[in-house]
Design a protein around this motif. Structure first.
Motif, PDB file in Angstrom:
ATOM      1  N   PHE A  26      92.565 -43.272 -26.297  1.00 11.60           N
ATOM      2  CA  PHE A  26      92.039 -44.422 -26.740  1.00 11.60           C
ATOM      3  C   PHE A  26      93.078 -45.255 -27.621  1.00 11.60           C
ATOM      4  CE2 PHE A  26      87.691 -42.088 -26.620  1.00 11.60           C
ATOM      5  CZ  PHE A  26      87.729 -42.157 -25.196  1.00 11.60           C
ATOM      6  N   ASN A  27      93.628 -44.510 -28.158  1.00  9.12           N
ATOM      7  CA  ASN A  27      94.820 -45.113 -29.061  1.00  9.12           C
ATOM      8  C   ASN A  27      95.821 -46.000 -28.303  1.00  9.12           C
ATOM      9  OD1 ASN A  27      93.963 -45.100 -31.864  1.00  9.12           O
ATOM     10  ND2 ASN A  27      94.941 -42.950 -31.994  1.00  9.12           N
ATOM     11  N   GLU A  28      96.101 -45.198 -27.256  1.00  4.39           N
ATOM     12  CA  GLU A  28      97.449 -45.677 -26.382  1.00  4.39           C
ATOM     13  C   GLU A  28      96.834 -47.079 -25.549  1.00  4.39           C
ATOM     14  OE1 GLU A  28      98.986 -43.039 -23.697  1.00  4.39           O
ATOM     15  OE2 GLU A  28      98.858 -41.466 -25.587  1.00  4.39           O
ATOM     16  N   HIS A  29      95.541 -46.971 -24.936  1.00  6.91           N
ATOM     17  CA  HIS A  29      95.135 -47.875 -24.077  1.00  6.91           C
ATOM     18  C   HIS A  29      93.810 -48.555 -24.449  1.00  6.91           C
ATOM     19  CE1 HIS A  29      98.034 -45.799 -21.733  1.00  6.91           C
ATOM     20  NE2 HIS A  29      96.991 -44.810 -21.332  1.00  6.91           N
ATOM     21  N   GLY A  30      92.956 -47.946 -25.384  1.00 11.45           N
ATOM     22  CA  GLY A  30      91.924 -48.559 -25.713  1.00 11.45           C
ATOM     23  C   GLY A  30      90.443 -47.882 -25.054  1.00 11.45           C
ATOM     24  N   ALA A  72      89.717 -49.192 -21.393  1.00 14.14           N
ATOM     25  CA  ALA A  72      90.714 -48.988 -20.540  1.00 14.14           C
ATOM     26  C   ALA A  72      91.180 -47.591 -20.112  1.00 14.14           C
ATOM     27  CB  ALA A  72      91.877 -49.947 -20.836  1.00 14.14           C
ATOM     28  N   ARG A  92      91.533 -49.687 -33.794  1.00 14.32           N
ATOM     29  CA  ARG A  92      91.690 -50.527 -32.386  1.00 14.32           C
ATOM     30  C   ARG A  92      90.380 -50.684 -31.669  1.00 14.32           C
ATOM     31  NH1 ARG A  92      97.814 -48.160 -30.837  1.00 14.32           N
ATOM     32  NH2 ARG A  92      98.636 -50.053 -31.566  1.00 14.32           N
ATOM     33  N   ASN A  93      89.541 -49.778 -31.710  1.00 21.83           N
ATOM     34  CA  ASN A  93      88.214 -49.745 -31.075  1.00 21.83           C
ATOM     35  C   ASN A  93      87.189 -49.958 -31.590  1.00 21.83           C
ATOM     36  OD1 ASN A  93      89.549 -48.763 -27.997  1.00 21.83           O
ATOM     37  ND2 ASN A  93      90.386 -47.237 -29.779  1.00 21.83           N
ATOM     38  N   ILE A 140      99.526 -50.289 -37.114  1.00 22.48           N
ATOM     39  CA  ILE A 140      99.695 -50.453 -35.960  1.00 22.48           C
ATOM     40  C   ILE A 140     100.817 -51.024 -35.194  1.00 22.48           C
ATOM     41  CG2 ILE A 140      98.456 -52.184 -34.438  1.00 22.48           C
ATOM     42  CD1 ILE A 140      95.513 -51.354 -35.232  1.00 22.48           C
ATOM     43  N   ASP A 187      88.317 -55.883 -21.961  1.00 24.58           N
ATOM     44  CA  ASP A 187      88.212 -54.997 -20.751  1.00 24.58           C
ATOM     45  C   ASP A 187      86.479 -54.970 -20.776  1.00 24.58           C
ATOM     46  OD1 ASP A 187      90.652 -54.083 -19.998  1.00 24.58           O
ATOM     47  OD2 ASP A 187      90.859 -53.196 -22.200  1.00 24.58           O
ATOM     48  N   GLN A 202      93.759 -59.843 -33.189  1.00 22.95           N
ATOM     49  CA  GLN A 202      93.487 -58.713 -33.750  1.00 22.95           C
ATOM     50  C   GLN A 202      92.878 -57.841 -33.184  1.00 22.95           C
ATOM     51  OE1 GLN A 202      93.450 -58.158 -38.383  1.00 22.95           O
ATOM     52  NE2 GLN A 202      91.699 -59.128 -37.665  1.00 22.95           N
ATOM     53  N   ARG A 203      91.468 -58.050 -32.480  1.00 25.16           N
ATOM     54  CA  ARG A 203      90.673 -57.250 -31.899  1.00 25.16           C
ATOM     55  C   ARG A 203      91.111 -56.643 -30.520  1.00 25.16           C
ATOM     56  NH1 ARG A 203      84.811 -59.478 -33.547  1.00 25.16           N
ATOM     57  NH2 ARG A 203      84.489 -57.979 -34.960  1.00 25.16           N
ATOM     58  N   SER A 240      94.245 -56.331 -29.344  1.00 26.92           N
ATOM     59  CA  SER A 240      95.952 -56.064 -29.544  1.00 26.92           C
ATOM     60  C   SER A 240      96.389 -55.110 -28.453  1.00 26.92           C
ATOM     61  CB  SER A 240      96.310 -55.408 -30.766  1.00 26.92           C
ATOM     62  OG  SER A 240      95.701 -54.385 -31.028  1.00 26.92           O
ATOM     63  N   GLN A 241      95.568 -54.361 -27.948  1.00 25.12           N
ATOM     64  CA  GLN A 241      96.078 -53.343 -27.047  1.00 25.12           C
ATOM     65  C   GLN A 241      95.973 -53.845 -25.587  1.00 25.12           C
ATOM     66  OE1 GLN A 241      92.977 -50.718 -28.275  1.00 25.12           O
ATOM     67  NE2 GLN A 241      94.248 -49.008 -28.358  1.00 25.12           N
ATOM     68  N   ARG A 282      98.738 -56.400 -25.395  1.00 22.62           N
ATOM     69  CA  ARG A 282     100.333 -55.696 -25.206  1.00 22.62           C
ATOM     70  C   ARG A 282     100.549 -55.295 -23.661  1.00 22.62           C
ATOM     71  NH1 ARG A 282     102.768 -53.825 -29.559  1.00 22.62           N
ATOM     72  NH2 ARG A 282     100.720 -53.164 -30.697  1.00 22.62           N
ATOM     73  N   ARG A 283      99.317 -54.768 -23.007  1.00 23.01           N
ATOM     74  CA  ARG A 283      99.326 -54.405 -21.823  1.00 23.01           C
ATOM     75  C   ARG A 283      99.480 -55.470 -20.824  1.00 23.01           C
ATOM     76  NH1 ARG A 283      94.303 -52.235 -21.381  1.00 23.01           N
ATOM     77  NH2 ARG A 283      93.334 -53.890 -20.543  1.00 23.01           N
TER      78      ARG A 283
END
Lengths: 185, 185
Positions: free
Chosen positions: A13-17, A20, A102-103, A159, B19, B101-102, B104-105, B108-109
């Motif tokens: 969850f930290n890497e891709h959310g 995803a 992040r989530n 982050i 997503d 902000q919301r 960011s993941q 980046r992807r």
DNA sequence: GTCTATATTTCGATAGAC
DNA sequence: GTCTATCGAAATATAGAC
């Protein structure tokens, strides 16, 4: 196994959310089949709920202490006294705090829609909200309070990776000074 | 139409996240069919890229001015002089900053995987990174610099809605003082 | 508790008419 | 430029054997 699932999910969850990250991915990293996960969690969302409960459990002690003593004269001074405990908590649970940052959208959608966990969530979010809405605090102090909390989280969780070269305890010492300064003014 | 799609997508990405937002949802809110979107954007990810370019375009002027003058003696003092412009930019483009902000993941992807836009992204992210990694700045100042930026974004964007009752210009004035204080120390 | 196999849904994306 | 119709892939979730 339940805890191992949560550990892997936290990483992903930290890497891709959350959105995803598929159950297939979690299962693959654990070396088990997708269906195995359903023995431990009824739905994907329940994994998120369980991680949220971990987070909530950690913050609870601090919030209870704050609530118990918040009748004191100065809420800002009280928060100043609890600052070190807060910083230690963030350092010790950096990944969990990052996941929440992040989530936040997925969390609101999931935790905010299940009535039981909604109470938990309110315990946490509402405690912060109540603190910042305390009528004894001036707007100027409110901004400083919120900023000091945010500074701690921002520098320690990091982050964007701006402080990847600086050890956590060193960052903690520096941001502690900043927070104290903000709260003392 | 292209701009209307981006406006609606910006709102939805802020509400549910990239997503969790489907093209069906975007089309529905616009009152058109899903296929209509594909006339304007080849893929869903291209909508995100276009929004990122909006964001980048806005920050560019500020970053260029910083880069041009960063040979000056004190980078911290320079940032202090650009602070008002930065604050105005965040206020004027609050939704766009919040989206970054919301998501960011997801950003980046998506942006990190397309080589062309990778350059844009680096212009932005790397400029900040370069500023914070400037050898003329002490670690103590680095933390204060990062914290001041984060405070401005945090209080003005206000993801958690802590300051929903306070007008933006009032928040801006208060957080400006906080940032100045952090940078002057 | 974990597996294979499969049902069901939804999504991103395309084809072709208008 | 926008539509209807549809494809193929991938996701969540379930059934039932072991």
């Amino acid at each position: 196994m339940r805890e191992r699932i949560l550990d892997v999910a936290l990483d992903l969850f930290n890497e891709h959310g959350y959105d995803a990250t598929s159950l297939r991915e979690i299962a693959q990293r654990l070396g088990v089949s997708k269906a195995a996960l359903y023995y431990h969690f009824e739905q994907k969302a329940d994994i998120m709920v369980a991680l949220h409960q971990r987070f909530h459990r950690i913050g609870q002690a601090l919030l209870e202490e704050f609530a118990a003593r918040s009748a004191e004269a100065d809420p800002v001074r009280l928060w100043l006294e609890l600052l070190d405990e807060f910083i230690d908590g963030v350092v010790a649970n950096r990944e969990l705090v990052m996941m929440h940052q992040r989530n936040s959208q997925a969390l609101r959608r999931i935790v905010g829609d299940t009535p039981e966990n909604h109470a938990d969530h309110e315990d946490m979010e509402e405690a912060l909200r109540a603190m910042l809405a305390d009528p004894r605090i001036s707007l100027r102090q409110r901004v400083r309070l919120a900023t000091s909390i945010d500074a701690v989280v921002s520098v320690l969780v990091d982050i964007e990776g701006y402080f990847g070269d600086v050890p956590l305890d060193q960052r903690a010492a520096l941001v502690r000074d900043v927070a104290r300064e903000l709260l003392a003014a």
